[in-house]
Structures are given as C-alpha cells and as structure tokens.
Design an enzyme around this catalytic site. Structure first.
Site, short mmCIF file in Angstrom:
data_model
loop_
_atom_site.label_atom_id
_atom_site.label_comp_id
_atom_site.label_asym_id
_atom_site.label_seq_id
_atom_site.Cartn_x
_atom_site.Cartn_y
_atom_site.Cartn_z
N THR A 564 0.80 -1.20 0.18
CA THR A 564 -0.27 -0.22 -0.24
C THR A 564 1.32 1.30 -0.20
O THR A 564 1.84 1.16 0.36
CB THR A 564 -0.79 0.18 0.99
OG1 THR A 564 0.08 -0.05 2.86
CG2 THR A 564 -1.29 -1.08 1.16
N GLU A 615 13.91 -2.39 0.07
CA GLU A 615 14.73 -2.25 -0.56
C GLU A 615 13.67 -1.68 -2.17
O GLU A 615 14.30 -0.56 -2.94
CB GLU A 615 15.61 -3.34 -1.81
CG GLU A 615 16.08 -3.55 -2.37
CD GLU A 615 17.94 -2.58 -3.06
OE1 GLU A 615 17.44 -1.66 -3.22
OE2 GLU A 615 18.69 -3.50 -2.30
N GLY A 673 2.59 8.46 -19.93
CA GLY A 673 2.27 8.13 -19.39
C GLY A 673 3.06 7.74 -17.62
O GLY A 673 3.69 7.42 -17.24
N GLU A 676 2.69 11.46 -12.86
CA GLU A 676 1.66 11.30 -12.07
C GLU A 676 0.27 11.51 -12.87
O GLU A 676 0.40 12.90 -13.81
CB GLU A 676 1.52 11.54 -10.39
CG GLU A 676 2.56 11.03 -9.77
CD GLU A 676 2.48 9.45 -9.74
OE1 GLU A 676 1.29 9.29 -9.31
OE2 GLU A 676 3.01 8.79 -9.65
N ASP A 687 9.34 13.42 -3.46
CA ASP A 687 9.20 11.71 -3.62
C ASP A 687 10.97 11.56 -3.07
O ASP A 687 10.93 11.09 -2.68
CB ASP A 687 8.76 11.62 -4.53
CG ASP A 687 8.05 9.91 -4.95
OD1 ASP A 687 7.94 9.40 -3.30
OD2 ASP A 687 8.75 9.00 -5.87
N LYS A 691 13.44 8.96 -0.45
CA LYS A 691 14.42 8.23 -0.68
C LYS A 691 15.73 8.54 -0.98
O LYS A 691 16.21 7.61 0.35
CB LYS A 691 14.32 8.22 -2.53
CG LYS A 691 13.16 7.56 -3.16
CD LYS A 691 12.92 7.33 -4.33
CE LYS A 691 11.49 6.50 -5.28
NZ LYS A 691 11.52 6.53 -6.67
#
Ligand code: ADP
Ligand code: ASP
Ligand code: MG
Length: 834
Positions: A564, A615, A673, A676, A687, A691
């Site tokens: 999720t 990972e 595509g 987002e 994002d 990371k």
C-alpha cells in the site's frame, strides 16, 4: 509372550471397549494365546477418583459424582455383556463402588485426606475397567481372567507415586504365572490385569504415579521375558511433538530407550517415563500403537535404531513450571552452595526439573513444579538464612508461568550447530529464552521460556527441523493495486527452474482497501484466482482482524508484504516486528517516516530476528540499499551518494534539449504516461527527498524529512495553481527561465539533471548542471542512477543504473526481498541441518 496394554484413552466408552476387545481377540489368535492384557481405568475416571476424597474431606457433595461414576460403569456392563452374563459383573462393580463409598465416608468424617486413602480410592478405576474388559472378552468367547495386580506388584509406602521393589515383584509375577500355567495344562487363560495399582508388603494399596499403567505393563513384560510390550493408545505412536500443540507433528517409527525416556520425562505424556527401565534392563522392545488405527506400524522403542536424516528426534514441553533463582556475591567460589541448596529441597521431597548455573557461580537457577514454590522458597531461605541476613545471598527470585521446551535426539551428540539452530528458530518467531540447560550427554537441550510462548516455540522448532525440506515464506499481502497484482502474478509463475530448491512463497492472507481474505488453517490462497475469491469468499476489510491473524500464525517466516502507499500499515509494523513477523515493503511511509519510528522498526527487527526489507523504496528493484549495506559492512567509507531517483525527472531532463519548451516537454511526458495524473507530484521533489532520506538513514544519519534541503524546481505560482491546466499555464510562463538555465549549462559543456545528494552529513535535492564526464550526463530514457563515491570507489565511483519505477520491476524487487526472508541470517541454517 506379549504384553498388550490399553490406556484410558482406548477404553473411554463401551464402544471403544468393543474395539479394544476385537484387537485383543485378533492378537490372541495371532499369538496363539501367549499374551497378557493390562488396562487403565476408563478415560477420566482416575481424575474423578482423585478429586472425590478432597471433596468429601471438605464436606462438599461427592455422593452425586460417585453415583454418576457408578452409573457409567454399570451402563458399560449393560452395553457390553449379554443379559445372562451381566449379574456377576454387576455384583463385582457394585462391590467395588461400595468400597469407594465407604472410603469417601471415612475421608468425610476425618476432614482430611490420608494419602493411603487417596490411593485406595484411585485403585478402583483400574479394578472396575479390568473386571469389565475381562467379562466382555469372556462374553466374546475368550478364556479371560480378571487379575488384580496388587498382590503381585510390591512397592514401598510412598503413596501417590510408590517405588516398586523390582526383584520381589518379578518373583511374585513369575510364581503367579507358573501356578496359572500349572493349573491350566491345556493353555493358560488370558489375564486382564489392572495397571497403575500395587500394594505394600503389608497389603496397603498404592499407585505408581499418574499414567503408571504403562509401567505395570513393562514390569509384567520384564518379569515374563516378553518379546515385546505393546502400548495401545489414541495416537499413531510417539510423535515428533505433542499433536495437540503442533499440528504438523508426525509419528516417529523408531526411538531409542534413552530418547523415549527423555521425551517422556519432559512432558510427552504418551508414555510414562519409568516404563522404559524394566524394558531396557531386559532389552525388550516397546511398541506404541493406535487402537483407532490398529494396522499402523506404530513406534518401536529399542536399544538402538537406524540413523535418521536429521539430528533431532523429537521435542516436548512441560507447560507449567516456576523458575527460582538464588544469587549473590557470597556464592562465588564457595564450595557446597549447590549441595546445600539441593539438600534443602530434597528434605522437603521437592523434585528439581532443571538446573543451570553460570560459570561465574554467581547464580543458580532451578525449575520446579509451581505447586512446590512456596515450600521450596521457605526451605531455601531457611538454609541460607545467615548468608541472606549478611547480604551475601539475595532473597530467592521467583519467576512463575514458565514452560520448558526440550529438544531430544541421540544424533545431536558431537554435532555442532544444533543449539544455534534452535535459538535461531525461537528468535525468529520472537520467543525469548530465559534459561537453558544441556547435559553433557547431549541428548536433550532444554530451554525455559514464558508459558505464553510455548505453542509458538514448539511450532517454530518443529518447523525448523522437521517440516518440508524446502523453506517457506508465509506472506500476508496488503494492497492489490498495480504492484500487488504484479507481485501475485509473479508468485504464481515463480520460476520453477530458478527457484526449484528455493523457498516456497505461500499466500496466507490478502487485504485491500475494501475487502480481505484469510486462508483457512493450513491452506493457502490462490495467487491466480484471488480477485474472484476476494469477491466471493472475502469479508469487509478489518485491519485489526488481519494483523491479529498475522500475529497468531504459527508458521515459519511469517511476513507482512505492504504494497500500500498509506500510513495505516506502517503504524502497525512495530507490533509485528516485535513478535518476529518480517515486513517487506515498497511503501516509503515506514522507512521514510519519522526518525523515531524508522529507528524503532530497525531495532525491533534486529532484536526479534525478523527481517525488515524495503529495497524497493529506492530505485524499485535496483539493488541500491543492498549495495550500500554491502559497502558498509565490508568497511568501506562512503564519501558521497548522488542519484537521479525519479524516473519522471530523469526523463524530463534527459530529453530537455531546447527543441521544445520545458512545459511542452512535461505535457508530452504526461501524455506518454510518465508522470502522475498531477505532474506536480513528481516535480515537487518530495518523493525524491524521501528516497534520499532512506539512504541517509542507512548511512546512520539521524535525519528527518525537513532536514533534506530541497531547492524547488517549480515556482510558488506553479505549486499553488489550482488544477492541472492552471499549473501548465503557470509553468509555461517559466519556460524562458528553464531554457536560459539549460542554455547557460550547455554553453559551459554541462547538462541539467535533478540530483539528490548526500555529502558530509547533509542531504539535498535540486537541479544541478553536471559536466559531460559525469555518469549522470550519460543517462537516457527514464532510468534511475545512483552513484556511490567511497574510499574504495573513489576515482571511478560505483554506478547503479536502470529502470527505477514500474509495477513489474517493483514487484520483482519485492519478491526478491520476500525470498530473502527465508535466507534470514539467523534461520537459514536449520533447513540445511537435515
Ligand atoms: P493413554 O490413555 O493411552 O495412556 P495418554 O493420554 O496417557 O494415553 O497419552 C496419549 C496422549 O499423549 C496423546 O493423545 C497425545 O495428545 C499426548 N502426547 C504428548 N506428547 C506426545 C508425543 N510426543 N507423541 C504422541 N502423543 C503425545
Ligand atoms: N489411570 C491412571 C491415570 O489416569 C493410570 C494410567 O492411565 O496409566 O493416571
Ligand atoms: Mg498414559
């Protein structure tokens, strides 16, 4: 001669007695009459007889329970015997019951239960059952004879668990047998003997200890030089573990006496421990068989056995013990402390189940029956009263509610790694070991654990040593979106060649935002028909019920796979990891959540032995975190980590060559595509910052998301624009600025890249102009790239490049982590020990 012993579980109801009678008839013929039967009381009767005297002594109502007990036996006579044979049997049953009634009356008058009276009452159970079984065999045409063993089995007067005088007992049994044979020259009748009961030299009734009928059978076997002693019970033999606690337990075909004794001593109720002694002394094999499956081979117990393909034979447990610990500086190096401790307990007839003493001699730890706790503490404190008042020895420390798990096997001797594998199996399921003991015979490794962990511990060890040679990972999957669905597809197709020997991935539960499905005990869910199954058999989502099931699952390598993107599951990782459940996830909310939570998760996993693998949170399946960890564990020093960590941003700047405005490029990327639905989710840089945060934490940097310095790519106008179209309009107003930046870089022989960087403890993300000699200049398409500059990879850094997003590769990375759970550094070994 064969001895055939039938336990209470085999004579629980008239129906079962009939089954036993058939077995006896068949065996009688096969053995040409050379047999002797020993029976226990009907199931539950000894428990009842054991309770009644105390009731009577308390003045409570015992009579109605005695009447019920009487009815049960009288009804059995009625059901088992033809009308014309009933009268004598009913008479003798009534006489025995009357005797019990009189004894209980005595207890009632006395107000206390004398141990001798308790034994006399208990002896009625075996007398009643042996009379009824003998009569029903006679009714079936066998020359059966009821044998009350009290005149034959001679014991001391230690009521409740009397000690047998072996030589005299054997003589009496042999003399009885000789007389019987002498009286019946045409063939001796078949004796149906009472198990469990005996008598003192002056004729007072004693019993041999609960479960003692097995011992009676062994005594008769040894006295009469039987070829084999058959113990008929309600399971297929001695099993690898108690089948009530370990559903996967299986029958052991052969055991040595020593192994059987050890298993029995440590709780395997299937055979009474002293039973092995007479058999062993005369080298008579024992065979444990199932009355419900008479043709099964059962378990043979003998002096030796062929080698097994695994080092341990079986495991067992004692469910309820108390640990006592005696410690203090005054115990170090002082001889005689242990001797005084044990003598104090022996004086009170307290038996010690397990002992450990650390070589510092600072503390001695004992396991006892909890009922003896108060008495034991009192005895010890009286013995060490002086040392205690001088502060040299501390008051006794009591740790109640413990269990002992014993792992037994002759092949453990001289074999390294067994204890390690046991502890690894326990650690992996989050079971803490409180104390351990292994004698130098190396036949038994015992560990004391909290009682609530007992079933989990038994199953963990059983799985590690006995279940399928192929390890399993038992997964519960949360989220069946793009990545989850791809993962299920990959599990269904899990390369039969590449993974033939590798772990089996079994889907035990699945939860989505609306529905969930949990596999029935022992079953898996289908990774192919899950969509239909979820619709037809699923239930509404209930996260508590789902995680409850994960925690309750007693299987190896239980793993939550969180596919999720929400924070709901990460909030539950701690409870799961603490309990030894592994977590595999591409969800950044856990590892890039608050520092406190992320650190707690890592610590809990370390402590419980569970794996916490994420990972795929950085660069999807690219081996980024793994590579970083490998660098660190081998002692390399990481100077700098840089990366293009977003496929979208990678694509945009790899393609930004001035041939079209930046805003048009973004529009084009969206059409293809690559972004987002709202491209700001990619261009905003959060994002990428998450990371980078994950990588920073791998390096041990205690950073929060707010510590990642982010140079915004978009202006406030772009960020604030309401709706995607308005955003594009705002972005178009900045086209000139982007182009100027690009052209300036190009004129200096550089290109623009959106780079995340960790250096000197600081983390930043932003647009940078890099030289054409930089690995980032070579990037193309939507690839991710991570560059590690380390002390070893200094002149030429270590570069990892490839697709860093997409459902298929992300799912593949998740699957790799799932398979890794079975290679847990802690638990990998037991499977190879077979
Ligand atoms: P009986 O009445 O025949 O003497 P018991 O109840 O004394 O039978 O012993 C049989 C029971 O022992 C089984 O039903 C089983 O639940 C339990 N048991 C415990 N450990 C083991 C084991 N390792 N193998 C088989 N049975 C076991
Ligand atoms: N009937 C006795 C008991 O229940 C002896 C036995 O079953 O072996 O303990
Ligand atoms: Mg028994």
């Amino acid at each position: 001669m064969r001895i055939l012993k039938f336990g209470g579980s085999s004579v629980g109801t008239p129906e079962r007695v009939r089954g036993v009678a058939e077995i006896i008839q068949r065996r009688y013929q096969e053995l040409e009459g050379d047999a002797l039967v020993v029976v226990s009381a009907f199931q539950g009767v000894t428990d009842e007889l054991c309770a009644l005297p105390a009731l009577a002594a308390r003045g409570a109502d015992y009579a109605s329970r005695l009447v019920a007990l009487g009815r049960r036996h009288l009804a059995a006579v009625g059901e088992l015997l033809p009308p014309d044979a009933r009268a004598p049997a009913l008479d003798s049953v009534r006489a025995t019951l009357a005797e019990v009634g009189a004894l209980l009356g005595e207890a009632c008058d006395a107000g206390v239960v004398a141990p001798a009276l308790a034994d006399a009452v208990m002896s009625a159970g075996e007398r009643l059952s042996a009379q009824i079984v003998a009569a029903s065999l006679r009714a079936a045409g066998l020359p059966a004879l009821y044998l009350d063993t009290r005149p034959l089995v001679l014991t001391n007067d230690h009521f409740g668990a009397a000690h047998v005088q072996i030589a005299a007992t054997y003589q009496r049994i042999q003399a009885w047998r000789a007389a019987l044979v002498g009286d019946h020259l045409g063939g001796a009748p078949l004796a149906v003997a009472t198990g469990f009961i005996a008598a003192t030299a002056d004729g007072r009734t004693t019993t041999l200890g609960r479960g003692g009928s097995d011992y009676t059978a062994a005594l008769f076997g040894a006295a009469l030089d039987a070829e084999e002693i058959e113990i008929w019970t309600d399971v297929d033999g001695v099993m690898s573990a108690d089948p009530r606690a370990v559903p996967d337990a299986f029958t052991l075909p052969v055991l040595t006496y020593a192994e059987a004794m050890e298993l029995a001593h440590f709780g395997a109720k299937v055979i009474f421990p002293p039973t092995m002694r007479p058999a062993m002394a005369k080298a008579i094999p024992l065979r444990v068989k199932n009355t419900f499956n008479p043709d099964g081979p059962g378990t043979r117990i003998a002096a030796t056995r062929p080698p097994l393909d695994r080092p341990i034979t079986g495991l067992t447990s004692i469910s309820d013990i108390t640990l006592l610990r005696l410690e203090g500086s005054g115990m170090i190096g002082i001889p005689g402390v242990a001797q005084r401790l044990f003598a104090a307990l022996a004086c009170q007839r307290i038996s010690v189940i397990l002992v450990t003493q650390a070589s510092s001699e600072h503390s001695i730890c004992l396991a006892l029956d909890p009922r003896a706790t108060a008495e034991a503490v009192e005895a010890i404190e009286a013995e060490f009263v002086e040392e205690m008042s001088a502060g040299e020895v501390d008051p006794v420390i009591i740790q109640p509610d413990c269990s002992i798990i014993a792992v037994v096997g002759e092949a453990m001797r001289q074999r390294p790694g067994i204890a390690g594998a046991i502890f690894a199996a326990l650690g992996q399921r989050g079971v803490n070991v409180i104390a351990i003991a292994q004698g130098s015979s190396e036949l038994n490794i015992s560990q004391v654990i909290a009682r609530e962990d007992e079933a989990r511990a038994l199953n963990a060890i059983h799985d590690a040593f006995f279940t399928a040679h192929r390890p399993e990972v038992n997964i519960f999957l949360a989220g069946a979106g793009l990545v989850g669905a791809a993962l299920l597809r990959q599990i269904a197709e899990l390369a039969p060649v590449g993974n033939a020997e590798g772990p089996r991935v079994r889907l035990r539960g699945l939860i989505t935002t609306s529905r969930m499905l949990l596999a029935a005990d022992g079953a898996d869910l289908s990774p192919t028909s899950w969509r239909d199954d979820l619709a037809s058999q699923g239930q509404p989502t209930d996260l508590d019920a789902f995680t409850g099931r994960v925690l309750a699952t007693r299987l190896p390598n239980v793993t939550l796979v969180d596919c999720t993107a929400s924070g709901a599951l990460p909030a539950r990782y701690a409870g799961l990891l603490r309990a030894g459940v592994s977590v595999v996830t591409p969800n950044k909310r856990g590892p890039a959540g608050s520092l406190a939570l992320a650190a707690e998760h890592r610590q809990l996993a370390q402590r419980s032995g569970a794996r916490y693998l994420y990972e795929t949170t950085v660069g999807a399946a690219l081996p980024v975190i793994g590579a970083l960890r490998d660098l660190l564990v081998t002692g390399d020093v990481v100077e700098r980590v840089e990366g293009v960590l977003s496929g979208t941003l990678s694509y945009l700047f790899n393609s930004f060559d001035g041939s079209q405005p930046f805003s048009a490029l973004v529009r084009d990327a969206q059409r293809r595509g690559y972004t987002e639905p709202d491209p700001r989710d990619d261009l905003g840089g959060v994002d990428v910052a998450r990371k980078l945060l994950i990588l920073a934490r791998e390096l041990g940097l205690p950073l929060e998301l707010r510590d990642v310095r982010s140079e915004p790519l978009l202006t406030e106008d772009c960020l604030r624009a309401s709706g995607v179209e308005a955003f594009y309009e705002a972005l178009a107003r900045d086209d000139a600025r982007y182009e100027a930046q690009r052209a300036e870089a190009a004129s200096a022989g550089r290109v623009l890249r959106y780079i995340a960087r960790l250096e000197a403890g600081a983390a930043s993300v932003g647009l940078r102009a890099v030289g054409l000699d930089s690995p980032f200049a070579r990037l193309s398409g939507a690839d991710n790239m991570i560059v590690f500059t380390t002390r070893r990879y200094y002149e030429r850094p270590l570069v990892i490049q490839g697709p860093g997003a997409g459902a298929e590769v992300t799912a593949a990375g998740v699957l790799t982590d799932i398979l890794r759970v079975a290679q847990s550094p802690l638990l990998a070994r037991p499977h190879t020990l077979k």
